[in-house]
Design a protein around this motif. Structure first.
Motif, PDB file in Angstrom:
ATOM      1  N   CYS A 126      53.940 -39.270  16.429  1.00  0.00           N
ATOM      2  CA  CYS A 126      54.730 -40.474  16.968  1.00  0.00           C
ATOM      3  C   CYS A 126      55.069 -39.676  18.388  1.00  0.00           C
ATOM      4  O   CYS A 126      55.306 -40.425  19.251  1.00  0.00           O
ATOM      5  CB  CYS A 126      55.845 -41.004  16.269  1.00  0.00           C
ATOM      6  SG  CYS A 126      54.943 -42.180  14.960  1.00  0.00           S
ATOM      7  N   LEU A 172      52.348 -39.570  20.731  1.00  0.00           N
ATOM      8  CA  LEU A 172      51.769 -40.776  21.212  1.00  0.00           C
ATOM      9  C   LEU A 172      52.941 -41.449  22.452  1.00  0.00           C
ATOM     10  O   LEU A 172      52.445 -41.745  23.562  1.00  0.00           O
ATOM     11  CB  LEU A 172      51.922 -42.006  20.413  1.00  0.00           C
ATOM     12  CG  LEU A 172      50.809 -41.841  19.159  1.00  0.00           C
ATOM     13  CD1 LEU A 172      50.898 -42.784  18.210  1.00  0.00           C
ATOM     14  CD2 LEU A 172      49.526 -42.269  20.182  1.00  0.00           C
ATOM     15  N   LYS A 196      52.500 -39.067  25.362  1.00  0.00           N
ATOM     16  CA  LYS A 196      50.993 -39.469  26.284  1.00  0.00           C
ATOM     17  C   LYS A 196      51.529 -40.842  27.322  1.00  0.00           C
ATOM     18  O   LYS A 196      50.951 -40.996  28.308  1.00  0.00           O
ATOM     19  CB  LYS A 196      49.981 -39.847  25.488  1.00  0.00           C
ATOM     20  CG  LYS A 196      49.311 -38.857  24.898  1.00  0.00           C
ATOM     21  CD  LYS A 196      48.357 -39.390  23.922  1.00  0.00           C
ATOM     22  CE  LYS A 196      47.563 -38.195  23.469  1.00  0.00           C
ATOM     23  NZ  LYS A 196      46.290 -38.722  22.703  1.00  0.00           N
ATOM     24  N   LEU A 249      47.595 -45.785  15.435  1.00  0.00           N
ATOM     25  CA  LEU A 249      47.224 -46.582  16.373  1.00  0.00           C
ATOM     26  C   LEU A 249      46.342 -47.613  15.550  1.00  0.00           C
ATOM     27  O   LEU A 249      46.735 -48.900  15.987  1.00  0.00           O
ATOM     28  CB  LEU A 249      46.003 -45.961  17.336  1.00  0.00           C
ATOM     29  CG  LEU A 249      46.549 -44.983  18.173  1.00  0.00           C
ATOM     30  CD1 LEU A 249      45.595 -44.398  18.916  1.00  0.00           C
ATOM     31  CD2 LEU A 249      47.457 -45.688  19.520  1.00  0.00           C
ATOM     32  N   LEU A 273      51.442 -50.430  21.432  1.00  0.00           N
ATOM     33  CA  LEU A 273      52.267 -49.307  21.485  1.00  0.00           C
ATOM     34  C   LEU A 273      53.351 -50.083  22.444  1.00  0.00           C
ATOM     35  O   LEU A 273      54.614 -49.292  22.304  1.00  0.00           O
ATOM     36  CB  LEU A 273      51.714 -48.198  22.017  1.00  0.00           C
ATOM     37  CG  LEU A 273      50.544 -47.645  21.140  1.00  0.00           C
ATOM     38  CD1 LEU A 273      50.141 -46.355  21.849  1.00  0.00           C
ATOM     39  CD2 LEU A 273      51.247 -47.258  19.907  1.00  0.00           C
ATOM     40  N   TYR A 277      57.503 -46.404  17.167  1.00  0.00           N
ATOM     41  CA  TYR A 277      56.379 -46.250  16.601  1.00  0.00           C
ATOM     42  C   TYR A 277      56.497 -45.722  15.126  1.00  0.00           C
ATOM     43  O   TYR A 277      55.775 -46.073  14.017  1.00  0.00           O
ATOM     44  CB  TYR A 277      55.478 -44.959  17.290  1.00  0.00           C
ATOM     45  CG  TYR A 277      55.162 -45.224  18.675  1.00  0.00           C
ATOM     46  CD1 TYR A 277      55.061 -46.425  19.361  1.00  0.00           C
ATOM     47  CD2 TYR A 277      54.773 -44.201  19.393  1.00  0.00           C
ATOM     48  CE1 TYR A 277      54.926 -46.745  20.616  1.00  0.00           C
ATOM     49  CE2 TYR A 277      54.719 -44.599  20.950  1.00  0.00           C
ATOM     50  CZ  TYR A 277      54.780 -45.802  21.310  1.00  0.00           C
ATOM     51  OH  TYR A 277      54.443 -45.802  22.794  1.00  0.00           O
ATOM     52  N   GLU A 332      46.901 -39.432  14.525  1.00  0.00           N
ATOM     53  CA  GLU A 332      47.122 -40.566  15.640  1.00  0.00           C
ATOM     54  C   GLU A 332      46.332 -41.672  15.530  1.00  0.00           C
ATOM     55  O   GLU A 332      46.591 -42.953  15.863  1.00  0.00           O
ATOM     56  CB  GLU A 332      46.736 -39.932  16.694  1.00  0.00           C
ATOM     57  CG  GLU A 332      46.889 -40.150  17.977  1.00  0.00           C
ATOM     58  CD  GLU A 332      46.473 -39.578  19.125  1.00  0.00           C
ATOM     59  OE1 GLU A 332      46.965 -39.897  20.348  1.00  0.00           O
ATOM     60  OE2 GLU A 332      45.861 -38.447  19.208  1.00  0.00           O
TER      61      GLU A 332
END
Length: 78
Positions: free
Chosen positions: A28, A31, A34, A68, A75, A3, A64
């Motif tokens: 990053c 993310l 997650k 995105l 992703l 990312y 974030e």
């Protein structure tokens, strides 16, 4: 890391302020957590431990969304 690299390659022309590089790295990490972790780290922990309280939760959420947006929400890469 993917990312982070992809974000930097897509924002190469306008550049990224050196102060925001750490915020990008933390974002990053968030993310990636997650997708990969069963239990996501708390935003407070990321803000306090990783960035030594330098960034707020609002800044982390804003970055974030920026990541995105720049990655077009793509992703998962082959």
């Amino acid at each position: 890391m993917s990312y982070f690299d992809r974000f930097l390659s897509k924002t190469e022309e306008r550049g990224l302020d050196k102060v925001l590089v750490q915020l990008l790295a933390v974002t990053c990490t968030l993310l990636a957590a997650k997708f990969a972790e069963i239990q996501m780290p708390a935003l407070d922990d990321l803000c306090d431990v990783v960035s030594s309280g330098e960034y707020s939760k609002a800044q982390l959420k804003e970055m974030e969304l920026e990541v995105l947006h720049v990655l077009h929400w793509e992703l998962c890469t082959p």
